[in-house]
Design an enzyme around this catalytic site. Structure first.
Site, PDB file in Angstrom:
ATOM      1  N   HIS A 260     -26.807  -3.819  -3.661  1.00 48.15           N
ATOM      2  CA  HIS A 260     -27.334  -3.917  -1.818  1.00 48.15           C
ATOM      3  C   HIS A 260     -28.755  -2.613  -1.841  1.00 48.15           C
ATOM      4  O   HIS A 260     -28.793  -1.663  -2.393  1.00 48.15           O
ATOM      5  CB  HIS A 260     -26.628  -3.476  -0.342  1.00 48.15           C
ATOM      6  CG  HIS A 260     -26.486  -3.327   1.219  1.00 48.15           C
ATOM      7  ND1 HIS A 260     -27.215  -2.365   1.546  1.00 48.15           N
ATOM      8  CD2 HIS A 260     -28.270  -4.425   1.475  1.00 48.15           C
ATOM      9  CE1 HIS A 260     -28.201  -2.478   2.442  1.00 48.15           C
ATOM     10  NE2 HIS A 260     -28.090  -4.036   2.447  1.00 48.15           N
ATOM     11  N   SER A 261     -29.884  -3.675  -1.408  1.00 51.01           N
ATOM     12  CA  SER A 261     -30.659  -2.322  -1.610  1.00 51.01           C
ATOM     13  C   SER A 261     -31.633  -2.318  -2.825  1.00 51.01           C
ATOM     14  O   SER A 261     -31.416  -2.427  -3.453  1.00 51.01           O
ATOM     15  CB  SER A 261     -30.994  -1.279   0.141  1.00 51.01           C
ATOM     16  OG  SER A 261     -31.782  -0.753  -0.260  1.00 51.01           O
ATOM     17  N   LEU A 262     -31.394  -0.420  -2.701  1.00 49.56           N
ATOM     18  CA  LEU A 262     -31.723   0.395  -3.820  1.00 49.56           C
ATOM     19  C   LEU A 262     -30.520   0.496  -4.703  1.00 49.56           C
ATOM     20  O   LEU A 262     -30.849   0.212  -6.316  1.00 49.56           O
ATOM     21  CB  LEU A 262     -31.548   1.478  -3.644  1.00 49.56           C
ATOM     22  CG  LEU A 262     -32.287   2.777  -4.256  1.00 49.56           C
ATOM     23  CD1 LEU A 262     -33.582   2.452  -5.244  1.00 49.56           C
ATOM     24  CD2 LEU A 262     -32.365   4.210  -3.859  1.00 49.56           C
TER      25      LEU A 262
ATOM     26  N   SER B  78     -29.539  -2.616  -5.668  1.00 50.23           N
ATOM     27  CA  SER B  78     -29.021  -3.559  -6.431  1.00 50.23           C
ATOM     28  C   SER B  78     -30.628  -3.391  -7.566  1.00 50.23           C
ATOM     29  O   SER B  78     -30.361  -3.539  -9.014  1.00 50.23           O
ATOM     30  CB  SER B  78     -29.736  -4.778  -5.389  1.00 50.23           C
ATOM     31  OG  SER B  78     -31.190  -4.676  -4.737  1.00 50.23           O
TER      32      SER B  78
END
Length: 704
Positions: A350-352, A354
């Site tokens: 999720h977010s960073l 990924s």
């Protein structure tokens, strides 16, 4: 006269004789009930402490039965360990403790519960201690057997419990002594209800999980310690994701479950934030942080700065080491606890998180045997491709008659660009053709150096080389200098939620991704985002920059598009049709009006109609936002390269009706919505089980 009283006396006696049987019958029933005394069925609970508040949560029926079986086996005195909650928690029976297996968490108290009382604050039932519950059960058994009620018992905390009858049992606070002022409080305060057995307290007993695990997914969080709008940890958010997956399996994979083809997918959280912030960097930051707006500065230090930490070579190494080592540790521990596991492993970020996973995956090394096969194949294909490229260049320069000479010398494009005039002369190429070839090579070299000074030579845009070092920059370009560790497994699929990968690649200087590029050890890649997520970026336009197309719309888990989106599309389509028809009619009317000669009216109107129809066809092209249904169908067939095995990569969620009122208001929620999104979970399950040849009960409309 004497008979009348006699009659009345007799009738009274008759009435008296008629009345006793009902009490006798009720007494018999009560005695029967007493003789039918049944011991209470225990249920096991554990205590969850949040913000210094205790909450007693029941185990699932299966877990409770396993714990009761272990308790009844007589081995309770040993340190017997019973796996619960799908194997993610162990219960140590002797210590009465529930311990997390895969992550660090406070130990929870476990209790074998039979008697409960209602709490003061939230009206939730709280179990009595096991020893006092035994006393209550013994008193209850005696009361039922002997039909002697209104028994008083005193709890260990000197509170009074009175058993009035089987359905009315109350718990009183102890009578307080008079205080210094001589005033005595009211009798015993408000009585609290007492219940026997878990079936009488309306507890929400969770459904058990299938024992069979088909696939394992590691989930990596983004910036900060909190992962959603309720400031919950990655553990709690992944718990939600797992629970949604269980309900989606029951709703959409029912046939496969009934045929025992599938069990479930296990999701395990990977936490790197605590390791990063335990390096002592927080103390250093605190020393230089200004004292004003303290909460905001603390929030920034704890969350936003994670992005800057990742772009620092020192802390980037800490982060990638933590993520890789934690996933490897969890994988080994999972295999130890599930020796029969034969499924695959996928990863989600999720977010960073990924971006961290993407950088790790781009730096993985394929197995040596795979490299050998791929190198052999690439050698033959690249050599053939190189010769064909040289032929194309010669054809462009109108020198096709020399193709055989270059083919005989096994000249590919790279060799051609290294040729000197002497080499060409030795090959028997005349002066004129030599000059043409050398001019072409020098002009291309100069153009490429001017386009990117100091960089490796780029390839001819017209050529068909794989371009790993030419037109397409390496996806690893601009990555922070770090030693990226290797994973102990090959991920089946990589899922990115609300991911900024596209933005980071662009900022690093990667403008295009080679359509032939795929992650070395992972063949699947899905980029899933909410339409209002401010952190999310697309990937597909970096692979196919010359074609404008929409991301794949994720179908709603109930099998249709959300109603407000259907209505919006319908109104848009209707307005376009009305506008086109109106413009067409006006054009026909105007052109027929301007054509004055009567004999030509009929022909003119025919021409005008044809022009109007052409205008109507052209009209939608002026509005790029209005995409016809046929174009949308074609968009799903767009070739977006090998990054996801030739399948589409970008998937967009459907916004909820309330979210469509104000995009800015729900932007933050859009970035944090994935943990409880049924549509996201269903796509993850669908793609995972598709690798095993198992499909949904009914294909969802619009799904690939």
């Amino acid at each position: 006269v004497s008979r009348r009283p006699c009659r009345s006396t007799m009738s009274a006696q008759e009435q008296q004789q008629a009345q006793p049987p009902p009490p006798a019958a009720s007494e018999a029933a009560e005695l029967d009930a007493a003789n039918r005394y049944e011991a209470v069925v225990p249920h096991w609970f554990y205590c969850k402490v949040t913000d210094s508040r205790e909450r007693w949560i029941p185990f699932s029926t299966q877990d409770s039965e396993r714990l009761e079986e272990a308790h009844g086996s007589g081995r309770d005195k040993e340190d017997l360990v019973v796996p619960t909650s799908g194997g993610r928690y162990d219960v140590h029976l002797k210590k009465r403790q529930r311990v997390a297996v895969y992550w660090e968490e406070e130990v929870s108290e476990v209790r074998r519960c039979t008697w409960f009382y209602k709490g003061d604050k939230d009206n939730k039932y709280i179990p009595y201690s096991e020893t006092f519950s035994k006393e209550l059960e013994e008193a209850y058994m005696i009361a039922v057997t002997l039909d002697e009620w209104k028994k008083k018992l005193e709890s260990p905390s000197r509170e009074i419990i009175i058993l009035h009858n089987p359905k009315l049992m109350v718990h009183y606070h102890p009578v307080a002594t008079s205080d210094d002022w001589g005033s005595t409080p009211t009798e015993q305060g408000r009585p609290r209800t007492v219940k026997r057995g878990v079936e009488n307290i309306a507890a929400e007993i969770p459904n058990g999980e299938p024992l069979q695990i088909d696939h394992l997914v590691f989930v990596v969080h983004g910036i900060g310690p909190a992962c959603d709008i309720r400031f919950r940890s990655i553990i709690q958010c992944v718990n939600d994701f797992r629970n949604v997956s269980l309900s989606m399996l029951q709703a959409h994979f029912k046939k496969a479950q009934e045929q025992q083809q599938i069990g479930r997918v296990e999701f395990l959280p990977v936490n790197w934030h605590s390791s990063l912030h335990s390096t002592g960097v927080d103390v250093d930051l605190e020393r230089i942080t200004l004292p004003s707006i303290n909460r905001l500065r603390h929030f920034i230090n704890d969350t936003i700065l994670d992005v800057f930490f990742y772009n620092s070579s020192t802390y980037c190494q800490t982060i990638v080491d933590t993520v890789a080592s934690e996933m490897n540790r969890l994988y080994q521990l999972f295999l130890q606890r599930n020796p029969l596991f034969k499924g695959g492993v996928s990863i989600a970020g999720h977010s960073l998180g990924s971006l961290i996973l993407f950088d790790l995956l781009t730096n993985q090394k394929a197995a040596p045997e795979e490299d050998e096969h791929s190198e052999e194949g690439s050698r033959t294909t690249s050599s053939n491709r190189g010769i064909e490229e040289v032929k194309e260049i010669l054809k462009k320069l109108e020198l096709s008659e020399y193709c055989d000479v270059f083919e005989k010398e096994k000249m590919d494009r790279q060799a051609l660009f290294l040729c000197t005039e002497k080499n060409l002369k030795e090959m028997g190429i005349p002066l004129g053709p030599r000059m043409k070839i050398l001019h072409y090579v020098s002009s291309k070299t100069e153009m490429q150096c001017r386009a990117e000074p100091g960089s490796p030579l780029q390839r001819d845009p017209d050529s068909t080389d794989d371009g790993r070092n030419c037109q397409y920059r390496d996806v690893g370009l601009g990555q922070v200098s770090a030693n990226y560790p290797q994973l102990n497994y090959k991920p089946t699929i990589f899922f990115a939620f609300g991911s900024p990968i596209g933005m980071f690649l662009t900022v690093r200087g990667v403008k295009r991704i080679n359509p032939n590029y795929s992650l070395p050890t992972c063949k699947g890649f899905f980029n899933i985002f909410h339409p209002f997520d401010p952190v999310a970026y697309r990937i597909e336009p970096m692979i196919v920059p010359d074609l404008e197309f929409e991301p794949m719309l994720l179908p709603h888990h109930k099998g249709r598009k959300r109603m407000h989106l259907e209505l919006k599309e319908g109104l848009t389509r209707m307005s376009v049709d009305l506008k086109n028809n109106l413009l067409g009619s006006l054009r026909v009317a105007w052109q027929s009006f301007t054509r004055a000669p009567l004999p030509a009216v009929e022909a003119a109107s025919t021409d005008a109609e044809a022009e109007a129809e052409a205008g109507v066809e052209k009209q939608p092209d002026t509005k790029p936002d209005e995409t016809p249904a046929a174009v949308k169908e074609e968009a799903s067939l767009v070739n977006v390269g090998r990054l996801n095995g030739g399948n589409r990569i970008d998937y967009v969620l459907q916004e909820k009706p309330i979210e469509s009122f104000n995009e800015y208001l729900f932007a933050l929620q859009g970035h944090l919505c994935y943990w409880e999104s049924e549509d996201t979970v269903l796509l993850v399950l669908k793609e995972i089980y598709q690798t095993q040849g198992i499909t949904l009960d009914q294909p969802l409309p619009g799904s690939q």
